[in-house]
Write an enzyme that holds these catalytic residues in place. Structure first.
Site, PDB file in Angstrom:
ATOM      1  N   ALA A  60       0.813  -1.228   0.000  1.00 52.50           N
ATOM      2  CA  ALA A  60       0.000   0.000   0.000  1.00 52.50           C
ATOM      3  C   ALA A  60       0.840   1.267   0.000  1.00 52.50           C
ATOM      4  O   ALA A  60       0.379   2.316  -0.445  1.00 52.50           O
ATOM      5  CB  ALA A  60      -0.932  -0.012   1.214  1.00 52.50           C
ATOM      6  N   ALA A  61       2.079   1.188   0.474  1.00 53.04           N
ATOM      7  CA  ALA A  61       2.935   2.380   0.517  1.00 53.04           C
ATOM      8  C   ALA A  61       3.714   2.586  -0.784  1.00 53.04           C
ATOM      9  O   ALA A  61       4.454   3.557  -0.912  1.00 53.04           O
ATOM     10  CB  ALA A  61       3.913   2.274   1.685  1.00 53.04           C
TER      11      ALA A  61
ATOM     12  N   GLY B  43       0.147   1.599  -5.082  1.00 58.64           N
ATOM     13  CA  GLY B  43      -0.740   1.784  -3.927  1.00 58.64           C
ATOM     14  C   GLY B  43      -1.166   3.235  -3.777  1.00 58.64           C
ATOM     15  O   GLY B  43      -2.353   3.527  -3.566  1.00 58.64           O
TER      16      GLY B  43
ATOM     17  N   ARG C 252      12.983  -7.552  -9.010  1.00 64.05           N
ATOM     18  CA  ARG C 252      14.228  -8.225  -9.362  1.00 64.05           C
ATOM     19  C   ARG C 252      15.402  -7.319  -9.019  1.00 64.05           C
ATOM     20  O   ARG C 252      15.494  -6.200  -9.527  1.00 64.05           O
ATOM     21  CB  ARG C 252      14.235  -8.547 -10.857  1.00 64.05           C
ATOM     22  CG  ARG C 252      15.399  -9.433 -11.270  1.00 64.05           C
ATOM     23  CD  ARG C 252      15.491  -9.541 -12.778  1.00 64.05           C
ATOM     24  NE  ARG C 252      14.479 -10.435 -13.327  1.00 64.05           N
ATOM     25  CZ  ARG C 252      14.712 -11.700 -13.681  1.00 64.05           C
ATOM     26  NH1 ARG C 252      15.904 -12.213 -13.540  1.00 64.05           N
ATOM     27  NH2 ARG C 252      13.753 -12.440 -14.187  1.00 64.05           N
TER      28      ARG C 252
ATOM     29  N   ASN D 206       9.413 -14.269  -4.231  1.00 67.68           N
ATOM     30  CA  ASN D 206       7.991 -13.979  -4.317  1.00 67.68           C
ATOM     31  C   ASN D 206       7.140 -15.114  -3.763  1.00 67.68           C
ATOM     32  O   ASN D 206       6.083 -14.862  -3.185  1.00 67.68           O
ATOM     33  CB  ASN D 206       7.611 -13.612  -5.750  1.00 67.68           C
ATOM     34  CG  ASN D 206       7.958 -12.159  -6.025  1.00 67.68           C
ATOM     35  OD1 ASN D 206       7.357 -11.264  -5.441  1.00 67.68           O
ATOM     36  ND2 ASN D 206       8.959 -11.929  -6.858  1.00 67.68           N
TER      37      ASN D 206
ATOM     38  N   GLN E 147       0.566 -15.283   2.000  1.00 66.86           N
ATOM     39  CA  GLN E 147      -0.629 -14.442   1.791  1.00 66.86           C
ATOM     40  C   GLN E 147      -1.809 -15.289   1.310  1.00 66.86           C
ATOM     41  O   GLN E 147      -2.959 -15.060   1.718  1.00 66.86           O
ATOM     42  CB  GLN E 147      -0.321 -13.296   0.816  1.00 66.86           C
ATOM     43  CG  GLN E 147       0.595 -12.247   1.466  1.00 66.86           C
ATOM     44  CD  GLN E 147       0.889 -11.053   0.589  1.00 66.86           C
ATOM     45  OE1 GLN E 147       0.443 -10.957  -0.554  1.00 66.86           O
ATOM     46  NE2 GLN E 147       1.667 -10.113   1.111  1.00 66.86           N
TER      47      GLN E 147
ATOM     48  N   VAL F  69      -1.298  -8.135  -8.834  1.00 68.87           N
ATOM     49  CA  VAL F  69      -0.657  -7.141  -9.695  1.00 68.87           C
ATOM     50  C   VAL F  69       0.868  -7.309  -9.635  1.00 68.87           C
ATOM     51  O   VAL F  69       1.569  -7.156 -10.629  1.00 68.87           O
ATOM     52  CB  VAL F  69      -1.060  -5.713  -9.249  1.00 68.87           C
ATOM     53  CG1 VAL F  69      -0.307  -4.648 -10.043  1.00 68.87           C
ATOM     54  CG2 VAL F  69      -2.566  -5.514  -9.389  1.00 68.87           C
ATOM     55  N   GLY F  70       1.389  -7.642  -8.459  1.00 70.30           N
ATOM     56  CA  GLY F  70       2.835  -7.771  -8.249  1.00 70.30           C
ATOM     57  C   GLY F  70       3.434  -8.855  -9.132  1.00 70.30           C
ATOM     58  O   GLY F  70       2.898  -9.960  -9.238  1.00 70.30           O
TER      59      GLY F  70
ATOM     60  N   ASP G   5      -2.122  -4.293 -19.968  1.00 73.05           N
ATOM     61  CA  ASP G   5      -1.684  -4.639 -21.324  1.00 73.05           C
ATOM     62  C   ASP G   5      -2.840  -4.453 -22.306  1.00 73.05           C
ATOM     63  O   ASP G   5      -2.673  -3.934 -23.410  1.00 73.05           O
ATOM     64  CB  ASP G   5      -1.192  -6.090 -21.363  1.00 73.05           C
ATOM     65  CG  ASP G   5      -0.174  -6.354 -20.273  1.00 73.05           C
ATOM     66  OD1 ASP G   5       0.865  -5.686 -20.266  1.00 73.05           O
ATOM     67  OD2 ASP G   5      -0.438  -7.215 -19.405  1.00 73.05           O
TER      68      ASP G   5
ATOM     69  N   HIS H 221       1.702 -12.078 -18.334  1.00 77.46           N
ATOM     70  CA  HIS H 221       2.004 -10.644 -18.248  1.00 77.46           C
ATOM     71  C   HIS H 221       3.525 -10.487 -18.249  1.00 77.46           C
ATOM     72  O   HIS H 221       4.162 -10.367 -17.205  1.00 77.46           O
ATOM     73  CB  HIS H 221       1.411 -10.023 -16.980  1.00 77.46           C
ATOM     74  CG  HIS H 221       1.927  -8.628 -16.747  1.00 77.46           C
ATOM     75  ND1 HIS H 221       1.591  -7.571 -17.552  1.00 77.46           N
ATOM     76  CD2 HIS H 221       2.795  -8.137 -15.849  1.00 77.46           C
ATOM     77  CE1 HIS H 221       2.219  -6.487 -17.145  1.00 77.46           C
ATOM     78  NE2 HIS H 221       2.961  -6.793 -16.112  1.00 77.46           N
TER      79      HIS H 221
HETATM   80  P1  NAI Z   1       6.858  -0.231  -5.337  1.00 77.40           P
HETATM   81  O1  NAI Z   1       8.198  -0.814  -5.144  1.00 77.40           O
HETATM   82  O2  NAI Z   1       6.689   1.248  -5.426  1.00 77.40           O
HETATM   83  O3  NAI Z   1       5.887  -0.721  -4.172  1.00 77.40           O
HETATM   84  C1  NAI Z   1       5.841  -2.033  -3.738  1.00 77.40           C
HETATM   85  C2  NAI Z   1       5.440  -2.010  -2.288  1.00 77.40           C
HETATM   86  O4  NAI Z   1       5.224  -3.359  -1.871  1.00 77.40           O
HETATM   87  C3  NAI Z   1       6.522  -1.430  -1.366  1.00 77.40           C
HETATM   88  O5  NAI Z   1       5.956  -0.395  -0.565  1.00 77.40           O
HETATM   89  C4  NAI Z   1       6.950  -2.628  -0.516  1.00 77.40           C
HETATM   90  O6  NAI Z   1       7.286  -2.252   0.810  1.00 77.40           O
HETATM   91  C5  NAI Z   1       5.690  -3.467  -0.560  1.00 77.40           C
HETATM   92  N1  NAI Z   1       5.898  -4.892  -0.226  1.00 77.40           N
HETATM   93  C6  NAI Z   1       6.952  -5.683  -0.545  1.00 77.40           C
HETATM   94  N2  NAI Z   1       6.807  -6.893  -0.013  1.00 77.40           N
HETATM   95  C7  NAI Z   1       5.622  -6.885   0.641  1.00 77.40           C
HETATM   96  C8  NAI Z   1       4.930  -7.848   1.401  1.00 77.40           C
HETATM   97  N3  NAI Z   1       5.452  -9.061   1.619  1.00 77.40           N
HETATM   98  N4  NAI Z   1       3.742  -7.511   1.940  1.00 77.40           N
HETATM   99  C9  NAI Z   1       3.233  -6.279   1.762  1.00 77.40           C
HETATM  100  N5  NAI Z   1       3.852  -5.316   1.058  1.00 77.40           N
HETATM  101  C10 NAI Z   1       5.032  -5.621   0.500  1.00 77.40           C
HETATM  102  O7  NAI Z   1       6.260  -0.937  -6.644  1.00 77.40           O
HETATM  103  P2  NAI Z   1       5.010  -0.512  -7.540  1.00 77.40           P
HETATM  104  O8  NAI Z   1       5.457   0.394  -8.614  1.00 77.40           O
HETATM  105  O9  NAI Z   1       3.893  -0.095  -6.668  1.00 77.40           O
HETATM  106  O10 NAI Z   1       4.672  -1.917  -8.242  1.00 77.40           O
HETATM  107  C11 NAI Z   1       4.227  -3.014  -7.465  1.00 77.40           C
HETATM  108  C12 NAI Z   1       4.265  -4.288  -8.276  1.00 77.40           C
HETATM  109  O11 NAI Z   1       3.379  -4.227  -9.387  1.00 77.40           O
HETATM  110  C13 NAI Z   1       5.633  -4.637  -8.868  1.00 77.40           C
HETATM  111  O12 NAI Z   1       5.854  -6.026  -8.690  1.00 77.40           O
HETATM  112  C14 NAI Z   1       5.470  -4.327 -10.335  1.00 77.40           C
HETATM  113  O13 NAI Z   1       6.338  -5.096 -11.121  1.00 77.40           O
HETATM  114  C15 NAI Z   1       4.034  -4.729 -10.536  1.00 77.40           C
HETATM  115  N6  NAI Z   1       3.374  -4.181 -11.724  1.00 77.40           N
HETATM  116  C16 NAI Z   1       2.492  -5.002 -12.401  1.00 77.40           C
HETATM  117  C17 NAI Z   1       1.802  -4.543 -13.482  1.00 77.40           C
HETATM  118  C18 NAI Z   1       0.849  -5.449 -14.205  1.00 77.40           C
HETATM  119  O14 NAI Z   1       0.361  -5.011 -15.264  1.00 77.40           O
HETATM  120  N7  NAI Z   1       0.518  -6.643 -13.758  1.00 77.40           N
HETATM  121  C19 NAI Z   1       1.969  -3.170 -13.965  1.00 77.40           C
HETATM  122  C20 NAI Z   1       2.878  -2.367 -13.175  1.00 77.40           C
HETATM  123  C21 NAI Z   1       3.555  -2.885 -12.096  1.00 77.40           C
END
Ligand code: NAI
Length: 335
Positions: free
Chosen positions: A12-13, A17, A92, A105, A112, A129-130, A159, A187
């Protein structure tokens, strides 16, 4: 009025999020009549930042927002959840091998999935999403044996939206005039954005997209550009896609809950064996949403006669999903 729905957001941070939470709280995720309880899950180091965002949510005085809970405990975050957006993931790092990434992951999405199994509402809907999103969803689902596999999905809507937008821009049509694009598979860069059944409404009549564009544009520009758009955004913006990713997550869940009224879109959902995708893989398909469930739309095999190599592109992205599944299985991450 409707009873409140608990929406859990992990990571969420993070960037996505931050772009997502105000939109959920304003009613765009579930609809304008559904109150929301937000549960924000973060790692301990990022809990304080998430609390900052929670303060901003409070300051926005959203009439639909009943409560915000910030926690680093999955059991608490998923308690009673009706919707879970799994955004937090391990990126990565430098020199990280693919197996290391999948394993890191797996350590997030396995627990979770277990917490969702034990604590979420019976009608939980999960969107991962991750990244690697499809395989992370598979891992979470494997750890939630009491939750139907149909309730674990992964996001290819970004996409899809990128593909719609590129076709609209190239043909001079409006986004609303584009129909029938499918994102197939993973994806990842192997995904196949398929125009072979897409249409564009021109002067009030529906025309096959591939009659309006050149083959070379499809092969050399459209497909690679959609598949690599994430990298293009990073290069231009200096940061990865966040607003558009959040928007796509909203679209996915809104459509899942409220239906698509027959309009097709793309979502990564568990395969029932359709289109030769091995049963149980979480792969992107042409879908509609009806009665609160995604349905794979049949009869839309990529048309080789319109786009030579289309079948091969589908096979390639599905093979990549199989190899990711085999890798996490051999790491013991599927339980
Ligand atoms: P970010 O790095 O800004 O935020 C990720 C957040 O997840 C961080 O605040 C981190 O502390 C938190 N986090 C890490 N492990 C965690 C856990 N075990 N439990 C709870 N929180 C946890 O990254 P952003 O830009 O927000 O992207 C998030 C993910 O979405 C990435 O994996 C990125 O590759 C993916 N993504 C997927 C897309 C899709 O189309 N499916 C499109 C864009 C991004």
């Amino acid at each position: 009025s409707a009873s409140p729905v608990t929406v859990t957001v992990t990571g969420a941070a993070g960037n996505i999020g931050y772009a997502l939470l105000c939109r959920i709280a304003s009613g765009q995720l579930l609809g304008p009549d559904v109150p929301v309880r937000l549960n924000l899950l973060e790692i301990p180091d990022a809990v304080r930042a998430a609390e900052g965002t929670a303060m901003e949510l409070a300051d926005s005085a959203f009439p639909l927002l009943d409560s915000v809970t910030v926690t680093d405990r999955a059991e608490r975050a998923f308690d009673g959840a009706g919707v879970a957006l799994l955004v937090g993931a391990r990126p990565r790092g430098k020199g990280m091998e693919r197996a290391d990434l999948l394993e890191a992951n797996g350590r997030i999405f396995g627990p979770q999935g277990r917490a969702i199994n034990d604590h979420a509402a019976d009608d939980i809907r999960v969107l991962v999403v991750g990244n690697p999103a499809n395989t992370n969803a598979l891992i979470a689902s494997a750890h939630a044996p009491d939750v139907p596999a149909e309730r674990f999905t992964a996001m290819t809507r970004l996409d899809h939206n990128r593909a719609v937008s590129q076709l609209a821009a190239h043909t001079g049509a409006a986004v609303r005039d584009i129909e029938g694009i499918t994102i197939w598979g993973n994806h990842s860069a192997t995904q196949f954005p398929d125009l072979t059944h897409a249409t564009v409404t021109v002067d009030g009549s529906s025309r096959p997209a591939l009659e309006l564009v050149e083959r070379a544009w499809v092969d050399e520009e459209f497909i690679p550009r959609v598949a690599k758009r994430g990298a293009e955004i990073i290069e231009v913006r200096g940061a990865s896609s966040a607003a558009s990713a959040a928007s796509a997550a909203i679209d996915h869940v809104y459509d899942w809950v409220n239906g698509t009224q027959g309009r097709r879109t793309s979502a990564a959902i568990v395969s029932d064996g359709s289109y030769g995708v091995p049963e149980g893989l979480i792969s992107s398909f042409p879908v509609v949403s009806e009665g609160g469930a995604w349905q794979i739309v049949p009869g839309l095999e990529p048309d080789e006669s319109l786009l030579p190599g289309a079948g091969e592109r589908l096979a390639t992205t599905v093979a990549e999903l199989e190899s990711e599944r085999d890798a996490v299985r051999s790491l013991g991450l599927l339980g």
